[in-house]
Design a protein around this motif. Structure first.
Motif, PDB file in Angstrom:
ATOM      1  N   GLY A  42       4.168  38.776  -4.658  1.00  0.00           N
ATOM      2  CA  GLY A  42       3.916  38.501  -3.241  1.00  0.00           C
ATOM      3  C   GLY A  42       4.646  37.515  -2.710  1.00  0.00           C
ATOM      4  O   GLY A  42       5.598  36.803  -3.269  1.00  0.00           O
ATOM      5  N   ALA A  43       3.920  36.691  -1.572  1.00  0.00           N
ATOM      6  CA  ALA A  43       4.976  35.871  -0.920  1.00  0.00           C
ATOM      7  C   ALA A  43       5.019  34.491  -1.752  1.00  0.00           C
ATOM      8  O   ALA A  43       5.851  33.842  -1.519  1.00  0.00           O
ATOM      9  N   GLY A  44       4.176  34.429  -2.642  1.00  0.00           N
ATOM     10  CA  GLY A  44       3.983  33.263  -3.633  1.00  0.00           C
ATOM     11  C   GLY A  44       5.637  33.069  -4.455  1.00  0.00           C
ATOM     12  O   GLY A  44       5.948  32.104  -4.903  1.00  0.00           O
ATOM     13  N   THR A 100       7.956  31.153  -1.730  1.00  0.00           N
ATOM     14  CA  THR A 100       7.891  29.831  -1.162  1.00  0.00           C
ATOM     15  C   THR A 100       8.998  28.950  -1.569  1.00  0.00           C
ATOM     16  O   THR A 100       9.410  27.811  -1.170  1.00  0.00           O
ATOM     17  N   GLU A 101       9.228  28.746  -2.948  1.00  0.00           N
ATOM     18  CA  GLU A 101      10.107  27.851  -3.712  1.00  0.00           C
ATOM     19  C   GLU A 101      11.683  28.317  -3.141  1.00  0.00           C
ATOM     20  O   GLU A 101      12.614  27.502  -3.197  1.00  0.00           O
ATOM     21  N   SER A 102      11.869  29.373  -2.599  1.00  0.00           N
ATOM     22  CA  SER A 102      13.065  29.676  -1.844  1.00  0.00           C
ATOM     23  C   SER A 102      12.918  29.430  -0.495  1.00  0.00           C
ATOM     24  O   SER A 102      14.048  29.591   0.291  1.00  0.00           O
ATOM     25  N   ASP A 159       4.219  31.208   2.518  1.00  0.00           N
ATOM     26  CA  ASP A 159       3.529  32.587   2.401  1.00  0.00           C
ATOM     27  C   ASP A 159       2.516  32.509   3.519  1.00  0.00           C
ATOM     28  O   ASP A 159       2.765  32.655   4.649  1.00  0.00           O
ATOM     29  N   PHE A 160       1.541  33.353   3.318  1.00  0.00           N
ATOM     30  CA  PHE A 160       0.628  33.805   4.400  1.00  0.00           C
ATOM     31  C   PHE A 160      -0.808  32.965   4.507  1.00  0.00           C
ATOM     32  O   PHE A 160      -0.983  32.685   5.606  1.00  0.00           O
ATOM     33  N   ARG A 161      -1.375  32.952   3.122  1.00  0.00           N
ATOM     34  CA  ARG A 161      -2.869  32.597   3.169  1.00  0.00           C
ATOM     35  C   ARG A 161      -2.955  31.028   2.774  1.00  0.00           C
ATOM     36  O   ARG A 161      -3.926  30.457   2.510  1.00  0.00           O
ATOM     37  N   SER A 162      -1.967  30.447   2.410  1.00  0.00           N
ATOM     38  CA  SER A 162      -1.910  28.992   1.829  1.00  0.00           C
ATOM     39  C   SER A 162      -1.980  28.193   2.934  1.00  0.00           C
ATOM     40  O   SER A 162      -1.527  28.613   4.147  1.00  0.00           O
ATOM     41  N   TRP A 195       1.867  31.413   7.006  1.00  0.00           N
ATOM     42  CA  TRP A 195       1.957  32.039   8.306  1.00  0.00           C
ATOM     43  C   TRP A 195       0.766  32.125   9.117  1.00  0.00           C
ATOM     44  O   TRP A 195       0.435  32.011  10.131  1.00  0.00           O
ATOM     45  N   TRP A 196      -0.370  32.861   8.238  1.00  0.00           N
ATOM     46  CA  TRP A 196      -1.826  33.179   8.918  1.00  0.00           C
ATOM     47  C   TRP A 196      -2.588  31.892   8.783  1.00  0.00           C
ATOM     48  O   TRP A 196      -3.597  32.110   9.412  1.00  0.00           O
ATOM     49  N   HIS A 197      -2.051  30.584   8.485  1.00  0.00           N
ATOM     50  CA  HIS A 197      -3.119  29.579   8.506  1.00  0.00           C
ATOM     51  C   HIS A 197      -3.519  29.326  10.029  1.00  0.00           C
ATOM     52  O   HIS A 197      -4.641  28.938  10.322  1.00  0.00           O
ATOM     53  N   LEU A 244       6.680  47.425  -1.059  1.00  0.00           N
ATOM     54  CA  LEU A 244       5.704  48.235  -0.440  1.00  0.00           C
ATOM     55  C   LEU A 244       5.286  48.010   0.909  1.00  0.00           C
ATOM     56  O   LEU A 244       4.417  48.506   1.675  1.00  0.00           O
ATOM     57  N   HIS A 245       5.903  46.713   1.420  1.00  0.00           N
ATOM     58  CA  HIS A 245       5.392  46.610   2.685  1.00  0.00           C
ATOM     59  C   HIS A 245       6.742  46.582   3.488  1.00  0.00           C
ATOM     60  O   HIS A 245       6.832  45.994   4.624  1.00  0.00           O
ATOM     61  N   GLY A 246       7.719  47.377   3.156  1.00  0.00           N
ATOM     62  CA  GLY A 246       9.004  47.440   4.012  1.00  0.00           C
ATOM     63  C   GLY A 246      10.005  46.281   3.762  1.00  0.00           C
ATOM     64  O   GLY A 246       9.801  45.428   3.026  1.00  0.00           O
ATOM     65  N   GLY A 288       2.602  35.441  -7.571  1.00  0.00           N
ATOM     66  CA  GLY A 288       2.514  34.794  -6.325  1.00  0.00           C
ATOM     67  C   GLY A 288       1.858  35.639  -5.211  1.00  0.00           C
ATOM     68  O   GLY A 288       2.376  35.813  -4.024  1.00  0.00           O
ATOM     69  N   THR A 289       0.615  36.135  -5.442  1.00  0.00           N
ATOM     70  CA  THR A 289      -0.193  37.005  -4.541  1.00  0.00           C
ATOM     71  C   THR A 289      -1.570  36.558  -4.634  1.00  0.00           C
ATOM     72  O   THR A 289      -2.085  36.404  -5.617  1.00  0.00           O
ATOM     73  N   SER A 290      -1.901  36.623  -3.447  1.00  0.00           N
ATOM     74  CA  SER A 290      -3.640  36.302  -3.494  1.00  0.00           C
ATOM     75  C   SER A 290      -4.505  37.562  -3.627  1.00  0.00           C
ATOM     76  O   SER A 290      -5.496  37.453  -3.869  1.00  0.00           O
ATOM     77  N   LEU A 291      -3.717  38.795  -3.740  1.00  0.00           N
ATOM     78  CA  LEU A 291      -4.261  39.975  -3.980  1.00  0.00           C
ATOM     79  C   LEU A 291      -5.532  40.444  -3.020  1.00  0.00           C
ATOM     80  O   LEU A 291      -6.644  40.778  -3.442  1.00  0.00           O
ATOM     81  N   LYS A 349       3.489  26.991 -10.456  1.00  0.00           N
ATOM     82  CA  LYS A 349       4.601  27.304  -9.406  1.00  0.00           C
ATOM     83  C   LYS A 349       5.326  28.462 -10.265  1.00  0.00           C
ATOM     84  O   LYS A 349       5.885  28.343 -11.316  1.00  0.00           O
ATOM     85  N   ALA A 350       5.469  29.579  -9.622  1.00  0.00           N
ATOM     86  CA  ALA A 350       6.209  30.805 -10.363  1.00  0.00           C
ATOM     87  C   ALA A 350       7.702  30.452 -10.743  1.00  0.00           C
ATOM     88  O   ALA A 350       7.948  30.655 -11.846  1.00  0.00           O
ATOM     89  N   GLY A 351       8.429  29.518  -9.875  1.00  0.00           N
ATOM     90  CA  GLY A 351       9.921  29.164 -10.311  1.00  0.00           C
ATOM     91  C   GLY A 351       9.711  28.424 -11.472  1.00  0.00           C
ATOM     92  O   GLY A 351      10.575  28.804 -12.493  1.00  0.00           O
TER      93      GLY A 351
HETATM   94  N1  APR Z   1       4.069  29.816  -7.260  1.00  0.00           N
HETATM   95  C1  APR Z   1       3.268  30.710  -7.639  1.00  0.00           C
HETATM   96  N2  APR Z   1       2.390  30.989  -6.571  1.00  0.00           N
HETATM   97  C2  APR Z   1       2.330  30.474  -5.433  1.00  0.00           C
HETATM   98  C3  APR Z   1       3.533  29.778  -4.820  1.00  0.00           C
HETATM   99  C4  APR Z   1       4.563  29.410  -5.975  1.00  0.00           C
HETATM  100  N3  APR Z   1       5.494  28.725  -5.552  1.00  0.00           N
HETATM  101  N4  APR Z   1       3.425  29.542  -3.437  1.00  0.00           N
HETATM  102  C5  APR Z   1       2.118  30.056  -3.070  1.00  0.00           C
HETATM  103  N5  APR Z   1       1.848  30.796  -4.117  1.00  0.00           N
HETATM  104  C6  APR Z   1       0.420  31.570  -4.136  1.00  0.00           C
HETATM  105  C7  APR Z   1      -0.570  31.143  -3.204  1.00  0.00           C
HETATM  106  O1  APR Z   1      -1.631  30.267  -3.910  1.00  0.00           O
HETATM  107  C8  APR Z   1      -1.476  32.433  -2.871  1.00  0.00           C
HETATM  108  O2  APR Z   1      -2.366  32.738  -3.723  1.00  0.00           O
HETATM  109  O3  APR Z   1       0.883  32.776  -3.740  1.00  0.00           O
HETATM  110  C9  APR Z   1      -0.102  33.518  -3.108  1.00  0.00           C
HETATM  111  C10 APR Z   1       0.421  34.068  -1.691  1.00  0.00           C
HETATM  112  O4  APR Z   1      -0.583  34.755  -1.044  1.00  0.00           O
HETATM  113  P1  APR Z   1      -0.679  35.128   0.381  1.00  0.00           P
HETATM  114  O5  APR Z   1      -0.113  34.043   1.066  1.00  0.00           O
HETATM  115  O6  APR Z   1      -1.831  35.926   0.656  1.00  0.00           O
HETATM  116  O7  APR Z   1       0.444  36.432   0.414  1.00  0.00           O
HETATM  117  P2  APR Z   1       0.514  37.867  -0.328  1.00  0.00           P
HETATM  118  O8  APR Z   1      -0.455  37.838  -1.360  1.00  0.00           O
HETATM  119  O9  APR Z   1       1.849  38.230  -0.515  1.00  0.00           O
HETATM  120  O10 APR Z   1       0.194  38.550   1.139  1.00  0.00           O
HETATM  121  C11 APR Z   1       0.084  39.977   0.925  1.00  0.00           C
HETATM  122  O11 APR Z   1      -0.504  40.204   3.179  1.00  0.00           O
HETATM  123  O12 APR Z   1       0.040  39.665   5.434  1.00  0.00           O
HETATM  124  C12 APR Z   1       0.311  40.304   4.666  1.00  0.00           C
HETATM  125  O13 APR Z   1       1.984  41.904   4.653  1.00  0.00           O
HETATM  126  C13 APR Z   1       1.501  40.595   4.518  1.00  0.00           C
HETATM  127  O14 APR Z   1       2.854  41.118   2.215  1.00  0.00           O
HETATM  128  C14 APR Z   1       1.880  40.330   2.887  1.00  0.00           C
HETATM  129  C15 APR Z   1       0.203  40.655   2.276  1.00  0.00           C
END
Ligand code: APR
Ligand code: NAD
Length: 225
Positions: free
Chosen positions: A22-24, A27-29, A33-36, A40-42, A106-108, A173-176, A213-215
């Protein structure tokens, strides 16, 4: 460190290792992400910009949001590929730029643009410069899955194939929190490992949870392989 040693051993033992990212992962690139708190969604309700309704009812706002996300790619650097077989929710194309094989978007992808009306492919520059579809004058949009749209069937079925064959799935790196992707970890027969900065609601379902951190964690893991 013992958890990393365990994961390194599981990767060496596994004949079929898949990652779900996921977006996490980006972030180090340099991509939010979206929900931190910095995501973006903050301070944006995703349905006001990332939905079919937004595209059809407020194109200037939709165009402004996705133009900003496309431009953010230029200032970012892709991560190095460490894993085979990746099912990703990310639209940034970084896994491919890191020479990953078998990436299921999966999300294009935000690197592709098409007409929302006639589906004709267009180039990203036409979208960024506010052009209409040259074939039907319809609205151009990035090839991402918007709210209210279903996932690309090919990517979904290939991700399912990989996950159903996987002996080890590493979720990075996803909040699932977004379905149907959030159900994927429960659909694999093998071991599941979570590697994430924060805890998630599904953590107790995982055989191993590494927080960080993933990186950094993937670099440390790579040195153990
Ligand atoms: N290393 C590890 N984890 C990280 C890092 C990092 N450097 N940076 C952020 N994270 C974690 C955050 O703590 C968070 O739990 O990655 C997770 C990102 O979660 P979201 O921001 O919810 O992103 P994601 O899960 O990819 O969102 C899924 O939602 O809005 C839609 O289409 C959009 O694909 C996206 C989907
Ligand atoms: P949601 O709560 O509406 O759940 C989406 C539903 O997608 C699930 O219940 C599932 O049954 C169905 N689904 C979609 N495509 C599928 C497929 N190919 N195979 C099986 N089931 C499928 O989710 P949502 O958060 O409102 O998002 C709706 C769609 O928009 C999802 O596809 C999501 O990936 C996408 N999306 C979500 C966000 C977000 O922030 N939630 C942002 C951009 C895109």
């Amino acid at each position: 460190m013992s958890d990393l040693l365990t994961l390194a051993r599981w990767i060496k033992e596994s004949r079929y290792t898949v990652a779900l990212t996921g977006a996490g992962m980006s972030t180090e690139s340099g991509l939010p992400d979206f929900r931190s708190p910095s995501g973006w969604w903050h301070n944006i309700d995703p349905r006001t910009v990332a939905s079919v309704e937004a595209l059809e009812a407020d194109y200037p706002l939709f165009h402004q949001f996705y133009s900003a996300r496309i431009r953010a790619l230029a200032d970012s650097k892709p991560h190095r590929g460490l894993l085979q077989g990746v099912a990703t929710q990310n639209v940034d194309g970084f896994h491919q730029q890191a020479n990953q094989q078998r990436v299921h978007e999966l999300h294009g992808s935000i690197r592709k643009v098409r007409c929302h009306s006639c589906e004709r492919q267009a180039d990203v520059e036409s979208f960024l410069t506010g052009q209409a579809c040259p074939a039907c004058a319809g609205r151009l949009r990035p090839g991402v899955v918007l709210f209210g749209e279903t996932l690309p069937e090919g990517a979904w079925s290939q991700a399912l194939t990989d996950l159903r064959s996987a002996e080890l799935t590493v979720v990075v790196g996803t909040s699932l929190q977004v379905y149907p992707v959030a159900q994927l970890p429960s659909m694999t027969p093998g071991r599941v490992v979570m590697l994430n900065l924060e805890r998630t609601e599904q953590d107790e379902r995982f055989d191993l949870v590494l927080s960080g951190k993933a990186g950094e964690l993937l670099q440390q893991l790579n040195s153990l392989l």
